[in-house]
Design a protein around this motif. Structure first.
Motif, PDB file in Angstrom:
ATOM      1  N   UNK A  33      19.932  20.307  53.299  1.00  0.00           N
ATOM      2  CA  UNK A  33      19.945  18.860  53.056  1.00  0.00           C
ATOM      3  C   UNK A  33      20.473  18.554  51.660  1.00  0.00           C
ATOM      4  N   UNK A  34      20.110  19.363  50.664  1.00  0.00           N
ATOM      5  CA  UNK A  34      20.609  19.158  49.297  1.00  0.00           C
ATOM      6  C   UNK A  34      22.131  19.255  49.234  1.00  0.00           C
ATOM      7  N   UNK A  35      22.714  20.067  50.100  1.00  0.00           N
ATOM      8  CA  UNK A  35      24.169  20.220  50.151  1.00  0.00           C
ATOM      9  C   UNK A  35      24.820  19.202  51.091  1.00  0.00           C
ATOM     10  N   UNK A  36      24.010  18.314  51.672  1.00  0.00           N
ATOM     11  CA  UNK A  36      24.480  17.320  52.641  1.00  0.00           C
ATOM     12  C   UNK A  36      25.029  17.968  53.915  1.00  0.00           C
ATOM     13  N   UNK A  37      24.516  19.146  54.257  1.00  0.00           N
ATOM     14  CA  UNK A  37      24.897  19.799  55.509  1.00  0.00           C
ATOM     15  C   UNK A  37      23.985  19.339  56.642  1.00  0.00           C
ATOM     16  N   UNK A  38      22.774  18.931  56.290  1.00  0.00           N
ATOM     17  CA  UNK A  38      21.777  18.522  57.269  1.00  0.00           C
ATOM     18  C   UNK A  38      21.156  17.207  56.820  1.00  0.00           C
ATOM     19  N   UNK A  39      20.901  16.347  57.788  1.00  0.00           N
ATOM     20  CA  UNK A  39      20.174  15.098  57.528  1.00  0.00           C
ATOM     21  C   UNK A  39      18.785  15.260  58.117  1.00  0.00           C
ATOM     22  N   UNK A  40      17.765  14.914  57.331  1.00  0.00           N
ATOM     23  CA  UNK A  40      16.384  14.983  57.792  1.00  0.00           C
ATOM     24  C   UNK A  40      15.855  13.573  57.992  1.00  0.00           C
ATOM     25  N   UNK A  41      15.228  13.353  59.135  1.00  0.00           N
ATOM     26  CA  UNK A  41      14.654  12.057  59.460  1.00  0.00           C
ATOM     27  C   UNK A  41      13.174  12.254  59.754  1.00  0.00           C
TER      28      UNK A  41
END
Length: 101
Positions: A52-60
Motif C-alpha cells: 500500500x505504501x508503494x501504491x500497489x495495493x489499495x486497502x479499504x
C-alpha cells in the motif's frame, strides 16, 4: 524486459502471491487472503502495508457482520508493476528447457 526489471518489492514470495491473487479479483477480504497465502495476520498486515505504501495495493476498511473488516485490491500501478516483474522473471528463465512431465 530485462532481469533489471525485477521489482524487489514484489520479489518476496508472499508479496508476489498476494499481488497475483489480487490480480484475479476486484478485491479480496483480509481473512480470505490470509487463508490463501497461509501467513499470520501480522505477516499479511506487514506485506499489505508495504504494498500500500508503494501504491500497489489499495486497502479499504468497513464494518461487515458487526466487525471491522479490511479488503485489498490491486491498483493500476500494482498491476503494471506485477506485469513488469513477471515479464522480467520470464526473461530470466527463458533459456531454460521446459520440464518434462
Amino acid at each position: 524486459m530485462s532481469v533489471g526489471d525485477i521489482d524487489m518489492l514484489l520479489h518476496p514470495p508472499a508479496r508476489l502471491q498476494i499481488a497475483a491473487l489480487l490480480a484475479k479479483v476486484s478485491e479480496m477480504e483480509f481473512a480470505k487472503l490470509r487463508e490463501l497465502v497461509k501467513v499470520s495476520d501480522s505477516v499479511l498486515s506487514k506485506h499489505l502495508a508495504a504494498l500500500a505504501d508503494a501504491n500497489y495495493v489499495h486497502l479499504r476498511k468497513a464494518a461487515a457482520e458487526g466487525r471491522q473488516r479490511t479488503w485489498a485490491s490491486l491498483t493500476a500501478t500494482g498491476t503494471r508493476a506485477l506485469a513488469r516483474h513477471v515479464a522480467a522473471l520470464r526473461a530470466m528463465v527463458a533459456h531454460l528447457p521446459v520440464a518434462a512431465e
